[in-house]
Design a protein around this motif. Sequence first.
Motif, mmCIF file in Angstrom:
data_model
loop_
_atom_site.group_PDB
_atom_site.id
_atom_site.type_symbol
_atom_site.label_atom_id
_atom_site.label_comp_id
_atom_site.label_asym_id
_atom_site.label_seq_id
_atom_site.Cartn_x
_atom_site.Cartn_y
_atom_site.Cartn_z
ATOM 1 N N TYR A 67 0.785 -1.284 0.062
ATOM 2 C CA TYR A 67 -0.076 0.037 0.134
ATOM 3 C C TYR A 67 0.905 1.235 0.028
ATOM 4 N N CYS A 68 2.223 1.155 0.095
ATOM 5 C CA CYS A 68 2.901 2.409 0.708
ATOM 6 C C CYS A 68 3.710 2.884 -0.691
ATOM 7 N N GLN A 105 10.727 9.789 11.864
ATOM 8 C CA GLN A 105 10.335 8.600 11.053
ATOM 9 C C GLN A 105 11.078 8.460 9.681
ATOM 10 N N SER A 106 10.951 7.225 9.327
ATOM 11 C CA SER A 106 11.581 6.642 8.153
ATOM 12 C C SER A 106 11.041 5.511 7.537
ATOM 13 N N GLU A 108 11.707 1.568 6.545
ATOM 14 C CA GLU A 108 12.555 0.510 7.530
ATOM 15 C C GLU A 108 14.232 0.174 7.212
ATOM 16 N N SER A 138 9.720 6.332 14.939
ATOM 17 C CA SER A 138 8.930 5.442 14.114
ATOM 18 C C SER A 138 9.733 4.868 12.975
ATOM 19 N N ARG A 161 2.812 0.835 13.731
ATOM 20 C CA ARG A 161 1.420 0.466 13.653
ATOM 21 C C ARG A 161 1.215 -1.142 13.328
ATOM 22 N N GLU A 163 -1.059 -2.093 11.625
ATOM 23 C CA GLU A 163 -1.717 -2.027 10.213
ATOM 24 C C GLU A 163 -2.946 -2.572 10.116
ATOM 25 N N ARG A 185 5.919 -8.568 13.495
ATOM 26 C CA ARG A 185 5.341 -7.207 14.105
ATOM 27 C C ARG A 185 4.750 -7.134 15.428
ATOM 28 N N MET A 204 -4.755 1.052 9.329
ATOM 29 C CA MET A 204 -5.361 2.028 8.279
ATOM 30 C C MET A 204 -6.641 1.347 8.287
ATOM 31 N N PRO A 234 -7.326 6.803 7.732
ATOM 32 C CA PRO A 234 -7.777 6.236 6.491
ATOM 33 C C PRO A 234 -6.650 5.712 5.736
ATOM 34 N N TYR A 235 -6.721 4.776 5.137
ATOM 35 C CA TYR A 235 -5.989 4.212 4.075
ATOM 36 C C TYR A 235 -6.296 5.133 2.681
ATOM 37 N N ILE A 236 -5.346 5.669 2.129
ATOM 38 C CA ILE A 236 -5.265 6.583 0.900
ATOM 39 C C ILE A 236 -4.535 5.900 -0.310
ATOM 40 N N TYR A 314 8.362 12.017 0.093
ATOM 41 C CA TYR A 314 7.611 11.076 1.063
ATOM 42 C C TYR A 314 6.451 11.017 0.882
ATOM 43 N N LEU A 316 3.622 8.998 0.764
ATOM 44 C CA LEU A 316 2.966 7.561 1.292
ATOM 45 C C LEU A 316 1.648 7.039 0.433
ATOM 46 N N TYR A 317 1.099 8.210 0.193
ATOM 47 C CA TYR A 317 -0.058 8.116 -0.800
ATOM 48 C C TYR A 317 -0.280 9.399 -1.530
#
Length: 363
Positions: A67-68, A105-106, A108, A138, A161, A163, A185, A204, A234-236, A314, A316-317
């Motif tokens: 999704y990312c 944040q980053s 992984e 994160s 998360r 997820e 996880r 999400m 929300p998932y976008i 950056y 993600l969506y």
Amino acid sequence: MKDIINKIIEDKSYSTEDIVQVLQCKGDDRTYLFSKSQQIKEKYVGKKVYFRGLIEYSNVCSKNCYYCGIRRENKNVERYTLTNDEVIEAALFAYQHRYGSIVLQSGEISSKSFIQNITYLLNEIKKVSTGELGITLSLGEQTEETYKEWYLAGAHRYLLRIETSTQSLYEKIHPNDDLHSYHRRREALNSLKKVGYQVGTGVMIGLPYQTLEHLANDLLFMKEMDIDMCGMGPYIEHKDTPMSQLNHQLLPIDERFNLSLKMIALLRIMMKDINIASTTALQAIDNTGREKAITIGANIIMPNITPRKYRDKYFLYDNKPCADEDAEDCIKCLEMRIKFAGGEIGYGEWGDSKHFSNKKLHD
Ligand code: SAM
Ligand code: SF4
């Protein structure tokens, strides 16, 4: 419906089915849920909204979550990692503007050099802020040893998360290999707890294949895990991801938004004293989305303080908001928005999870 909501508030036994019903509420029932979550928020965590200046340290990622937007196999991303000076400068900005805390944040990465550099940065940030900036990390799944090293270097909160808490759904939205293991996880969340972090997780909302039962179970998972903080939204969709092929299956975007608000309100009435973030993804859908979440239960906001030249790398969506805004503009805009939502900013305060300290008191 009101009886079910009251049962949840009073922490009498309630089921997945009860939560599913509340997730479907409309009209007066929805107003009742939101008025209760607002009251509970004010009673247990107050009106203050705490800042976490978000530094998007690197978009390099070893993983391939379907999704990312910054997944490893997305070749359309120009990869970057901030220099140490850029990170320290951003942290200093947060310190000088009395943000209280930052989030690093980053994507992984688990190389030795990455781990050591984060340790170096944590020490430096503590030094330049004379220990006053709180630090949340994160940075994905790492070994317990690494989590410990970073904790000892000064990080005290960690966001990871889950997820989705449903293993079969987790396996549908990630490649099927050791790097994307549901158990790993969950184990990582346990390690974080063990090391002593204030632990945050989240999910999400509105993923393909996701049902209301899944979401209800996510809330029960967070309660059972006894988390201290939550960041969910929300998932976008992102056009350059495998999951975009399932766009036709998605709930309309306004329904994903609505569902996200109900999830936040429900979590607030289930876990009254935790920190709940109002995530940027909410604002990507509705221009006043973050304020709406603050009004009904959230108490943390993460203004982006990544140097501007990296912001559009950056993604993600699609349609990430504020990508072209300076951090200075961002403060003015946020002040106005938070006031509008009936909150006030906890300038210069860490705004730690009250749930975490309450737990320690009862230990
Ligand atoms: N790499 C770390 C990790 O995955 O935990 C931290 C950074 S990752 C970009 C932070 C979060 O972004 C993920 O936990 C995921 O929930 C969220 N995210 C990724 N793609 C998304 C999308 N398309 N829509 C909404 N949130 C997304
Ligand atoms: Fe990497 Fe995190 Fe994106 Fe997964 S969600 S691809 S781990 S940055």
